[in-house]
Enzyme design. Sequence first.
Site, mmCIF file in Angstrom:
data_model
loop_
_atom_site.group_PDB
_atom_site.id
_atom_site.type_symbol
_atom_site.label_atom_id
_atom_site.label_comp_id
_atom_site.label_asym_id
_atom_site.label_seq_id
_atom_site.Cartn_x
_atom_site.Cartn_y
_atom_site.Cartn_z
ATOM 1 N N TYR A 212 -18.111 -3.748 3.520
ATOM 2 C CA TYR A 212 -18.391 -3.827 4.925
ATOM 3 C C TYR A 212 -18.361 -2.446 5.571
ATOM 4 O O TYR A 212 -18.936 -2.216 6.600
ATOM 5 C CB TYR A 212 -17.359 -4.604 5.491
ATOM 6 C CG TYR A 212 -17.316 -5.979 5.110
ATOM 7 C CD1 TYR A 212 -18.357 -6.705 5.342
ATOM 8 C CD2 TYR A 212 -16.229 -6.501 4.246
ATOM 9 C CE1 TYR A 212 -18.385 -7.999 4.801
ATOM 10 C CE2 TYR A 212 -16.276 -7.984 3.841
ATOM 11 C CZ TYR A 212 -17.347 -8.619 4.155
ATOM 12 O OH TYR A 212 -17.553 -9.976 3.706
ATOM 13 N N GLU B 53 -19.146 -15.797 -2.576
ATOM 14 C CA GLU B 53 -17.938 -16.337 -1.995
ATOM 15 C C GLU B 53 -18.374 -17.989 -2.207
ATOM 16 O O GLU B 53 -17.444 -18.893 -2.436
ATOM 17 C CB GLU B 53 -17.756 -16.278 -0.463
ATOM 18 C CG GLU B 53 -17.468 -14.933 -0.129
ATOM 19 C CD GLU B 53 -16.286 -14.406 -0.746
ATOM 20 O OE1 GLU B 53 -15.676 -14.875 -1.471
ATOM 21 O OE2 GLU B 53 -15.968 -13.356 -0.395
ATOM 22 N N HIS C 96 -16.704 -6.359 -2.090
ATOM 23 C CA HIS C 96 -17.040 -6.891 -0.791
ATOM 24 C C HIS C 96 -16.548 -6.180 0.419
ATOM 25 O O HIS C 96 -17.023 -5.797 1.379
ATOM 26 C CB HIS C 96 -16.568 -8.532 -0.530
ATOM 27 C CG HIS C 96 -17.283 -9.624 -1.579
ATOM 28 N ND1 HIS C 96 -16.764 -10.850 -1.662
ATOM 29 C CD2 HIS C 96 -18.289 -9.197 -2.418
ATOM 30 C CE1 HIS C 96 -17.500 -11.268 -2.702
ATOM 31 N NE2 HIS C 96 -18.422 -10.437 -2.991
#
Length: 332
Positions: A104, A199, A100
Amino acid sequence: MEKIYKAVNWNTLDNDYVEIFWEQNLRQFWIDTEYIPSKDIDSWHSLSPEMREAYKKVLGGLTLLDTLQSHTGMPKIIDHIDSLQCRSVLSYMCMMETIHAKSYSTIFTTVASTDEINEIFRWVQDNHHLQFKAKKIDDYYQALNNPEATPREIYLALVASVFLESYLFYSGFFLPLWLSGQGQMVASSDIIKKIIADESIHGVFVGKLAQEIYEELPFVEKSAIKEEIMKLFYELYENECKFTDEIYSDVELTSEVKEYIKYNGNRALMNLGFEEEFEVKEVNPIVLNGLNVETTQHDFFSKKSTNYEKTLEVVHLSDDDWDSDFDIDLDI
């Protein structure tokens, strides 16, 4: 007494859910290079300067939280969970948190220059609201540095983890989902949606571990612990509201983001087995549609998405590849 080292035994399950979470995590596996956020370049240039700035800042904030979770939170929690199978699930989740955080940056490198990216990461270090929530969560993680951490300390670290994954991420997730609903930054949003799917089950799984420990705590402790949890819950909420004012005021989305924060705060509490706290007005339906929350809170056993934008590396075979001392059985 000399420590006895054990091997994880998957032939006899420790509980009735660990294998389900293991399989679901595997079904959701993905990496950022399976997507092509460069498809969003034209969309990026069509955004207002204020919207581009807000987008970069939410990505920076999300990166900070995933860095904390992958480098500190999950590793420390793993050491204090008795079930080796549950530790395995947490270890897998820890690995996905690193994916994750890298994802980004995959979006960043598409839409921003190196100087702009470096500026955002300096802003992350200097931003009071981001540093506040990172420290609040990390304080509970640091209590696990003690090998003899108490059940109370372990439980509160699990609560902090659930708050991070089910609550604090969502002020950042709002903008990519909202833009995607407008037909903008859609390819980048596909990555964000994969992160959200992860998540969601992380919060449910860690919440379940927390509930099991909570049930074993002495009755007299539970009231004080619940009071501490709710104090933390509202401190984080107040901070999220201030962070939202800072990030979203120029793009006129603050009120909608705050309702979304309340909505996800309630979900975090539900993951811990508690009642909802906030009365939530209507949450932006575009954002809810992008999140598809009906499959995250109550029925998260969905199939892995097949909406990949990029194939894995293709290597052409030659005759030499078949010269081997062993046979390969291809089960197609």
